[in-house]
Design a protein around this motif. Sequence first.
Motif, short mmCIF file in Angstrom:
data_model
loop_
_atom_site.label_atom_id
_atom_site.label_comp_id
_atom_site.label_asym_id
_atom_site.label_seq_id
_atom_site.Cartn_x
_atom_site.Cartn_y
_atom_site.Cartn_z
N GLU A 1 -0.77 12.03 -9.33
CA GLU A 1 0.22 11.66 -10.10
C GLU A 1 1.29 11.01 -9.66
OE1 GLU A 1 3.08 13.74 -13.43
OE2 GLU A 1 1.51 14.93 -12.54
N VAL A 2 1.52 11.44 -8.38
CA VAL A 2 2.78 10.87 -7.63
C VAL A 2 2.56 9.39 -7.22
CG1 VAL A 2 2.19 11.45 -5.11
CG2 VAL A 2 4.45 11.37 -6.02
N LEU A 3 1.34 9.14 -6.95
CA LEU A 3 1.01 7.58 -6.52
C LEU A 3 1.37 6.68 -7.79
CD1 LEU A 3 -2.15 7.77 -4.22
CD2 LEU A 3 0.05 6.64 -3.74
N GLN A 4 0.75 7.40 -8.98
CA GLN A 4 1.18 6.71 -10.52
C GLN A 4 2.53 6.52 -10.71
OE1 GLN A 4 -1.19 4.98 -11.97
NE2 GLN A 4 0.44 4.23 -13.44
N ILE A 5 3.37 7.59 -10.27
CA ILE A 5 4.60 7.52 -10.56
C ILE A 5 5.34 6.29 -9.68
CG2 ILE A 5 6.85 8.75 -10.44
CD1 ILE A 5 5.05 11.22 -11.25
N ALA A 6 5.01 6.43 -8.60
CA ALA A 6 5.66 5.46 -7.32
C ALA A 6 5.01 4.12 -7.75
CB ALA A 6 5.02 5.83 -6.00
N ILE A 7 4.04 3.74 -8.25
CA ILE A 7 3.60 2.40 -8.67
C ILE A 7 4.50 2.11 -9.98
CG2 ILE A 7 1.61 1.04 -9.69
CD1 ILE A 7 -0.05 2.37 -7.65
N GLN A 8 4.27 3.01 -10.97
CA GLN A 8 5.23 2.46 -12.03
C GLN A 8 6.70 2.20 -11.90
OE1 GLN A 8 4.32 2.18 -15.19
NE2 GLN A 8 6.63 1.60 -15.71
N GLN A 9 7.31 3.09 -10.75
CA GLN A 9 8.73 2.67 -10.33
C GLN A 9 8.91 1.56 -9.56
OE1 GLN A 9 11.10 6.16 -9.15
NE2 GLN A 9 10.20 7.47 -10.67
N LEU A 10 7.72 1.21 -8.71
CA LEU A 10 7.89 -0.01 -7.99
C LEU A 10 7.83 -1.21 -9.29
CD1 LEU A 10 5.81 0.02 -4.93
CD2 LEU A 10 8.07 -0.62 -5.01
N HIS A 11 7.02 -1.29 -9.90
CA HIS A 11 6.61 -2.07 -11.15
C HIS A 11 8.32 -2.44 -11.92
CE1 HIS A 11 4.91 -4.57 -14.01
NE2 HIS A 11 5.60 -4.17 -14.92
N GLU A 12 8.69 -1.22 -12.05
CA GLU A 12 10.18 -1.43 -12.69
C GLU A 12 11.29 -2.09 -11.82
OE1 GLU A 12 10.86 2.76 -13.88
OE2 GLU A 12 9.31 2.70 -15.58
N THR B 1 0.93 -1.05 0.06
CA THR B 1 0.07 -0.13 -0.01
C THR B 1 0.91 1.50 -0.11
OG1 THR B 1 -1.70 -1.22 1.08
CG2 THR B 1 -1.83 1.25 1.01
N ILE B 2 0.67 2.13 -0.89
CA ILE B 2 1.42 3.32 -1.11
C ILE B 2 0.52 4.29 -0.70
CG2 ILE B 2 2.84 4.66 -2.67
CD1 ILE B 2 2.38 1.66 -4.20
N VAL B 3 1.05 5.46 0.10
CA VAL B 3 0.13 6.68 0.53
C VAL B 3 1.13 7.48 0.24
CG1 VAL B 3 -0.66 7.55 2.67
CG2 VAL B 3 -0.55 5.07 2.38
N SER B 4 0.16 8.73 -0.10
CA SER B 4 0.64 10.13 -0.52
C SER B 4 -0.23 11.11 0.24
CB SER B 4 0.52 10.32 -2.24
OG SER B 4 -1.03 10.45 -2.57
N LYS B 5 0.48 12.23 0.12
CA LYS B 5 -0.28 13.63 0.83
C LYS B 5 0.30 14.74 0.28
CE LYS B 5 -1.13 15.89 5.07
NZ LYS B 5 -0.92 15.92 6.52
N GLN B 6 -0.24 15.38 -0.49
CA GLN B 6 0.13 16.68 -1.05
C GLN B 6 1.25 16.57 -2.03
OE1 GLN B 6 0.99 19.36 2.29
NE2 GLN B 6 -1.28 20.00 2.62
N ASP B 7 0.97 15.56 -2.71
CA ASP B 7 2.03 15.26 -4.00
C ASP B 7 3.30 14.77 -3.48
OD1 ASP B 7 0.04 15.85 -5.90
OD2 ASP B 7 0.71 18.10 -5.93
N LYS B 8 3.38 14.08 -2.36
CA LYS B 8 4.66 13.49 -2.10
C LYS B 8 4.37 12.11 -1.29
CE LYS B 8 7.32 17.47 -0.71
NZ LYS B 8 7.70 18.11 0.69
N ILE B 9 4.93 11.00 -1.61
CA ILE B 9 4.90 9.82 -1.10
C ILE B 9 5.23 9.72 0.56
CG2 ILE B 9 5.43 7.34 -1.03
CD1 ILE B 9 3.71 8.40 -3.61
N THR B 10 4.27 9.27 1.26
CA THR B 10 4.65 9.37 2.80
C THR B 10 4.86 8.07 3.35
OG1 THR B 10 2.16 9.32 3.52
CG2 THR B 10 3.16 11.77 3.16
N ASN B 11 4.23 7.25 2.91
CA ASN B 11 4.35 5.78 3.26
C ASN B 11 4.25 4.41 2.53
OD1 ASN B 11 2.49 7.57 5.24
ND2 ASN B 11 3.32 5.97 6.79
N LEU B 12 5.14 3.40 2.66
CA LEU B 12 4.92 2.29 2.02
C LEU B 12 4.59 1.21 2.97
CD1 LEU B 12 4.96 0.24 -0.67
CD2 LEU B 12 7.36 0.45 -0.42
#
Length: 166
Positions: A51-62, A15-26
Motif C-alpha cells: 500500500e505504501v508504494l501505491q500511496i507514494a506513486i499517487q503522491q508523485l503523480h499529484e 523507481t520507488i522502493v519500500s520495506k516493511q511499509d516504509k518508503i526507503t529509496n527513490l
Amino acid sequence: MYYYRLYESPLGTLTIVSKQDKITNLFLTTEQFESFKSGTDVVSDQTQKCEVLQIAIQQLHEYFHENRKEFHFPMELNGTDFQKKIWKKLREIPFGKVWSYQDVAMAIGQKNAVRAIGQANKANKLPIFIPCHRVIGKNKKLTGYAGTKTELKATLLTHEKIPFKE
C-alpha cells in the motif's frame, strides 16, 4: 525484503522502493536502481500488495500533475543523526522556494556546515520526497544533484516555477 515499482515521470522512469511499509529509496535513474538491486533482495510489486508504494506513486503523480506541495507517507531514513537533522530541515523548504546551502546551515545553527550539508544532500535516498533539489548555490546557481544530474534538478525547479542560474 524490499519491493519496488516504477513510475513514469517528466524526469523519466523513477523507481520507488519500500520495506516493511516504509518508503526507503527513490531512484532517479535506472542505473542507480540497478546498482542497488544487484546487492539487495528486491522484487517487483506487480501484484500491488504494498500500500505504501501505491500511496507514494499517487503522491508523485499529484506532485507532477496537480502541484502537490508535500509528501505524507512513512519513510525510512537511514543516515547519521546530522544527516537526519538536515533532511528534516529540507522538508521545511516550501514548494516553489529555494534555500542556499548557507541558509540551511544557518537554519540548523551551524553556519560553517555548508559542505557537510552538501554531503547530506548527496546521501539523501529520497530525493523529491525530501526536497534537496530546493537547495542551490548562494548565487542562485545550480549545484550537484543526484551526483552529476543537475539537469534533473533544473527540471524539478522549473516544475515548481523557481528561477535559477545555470
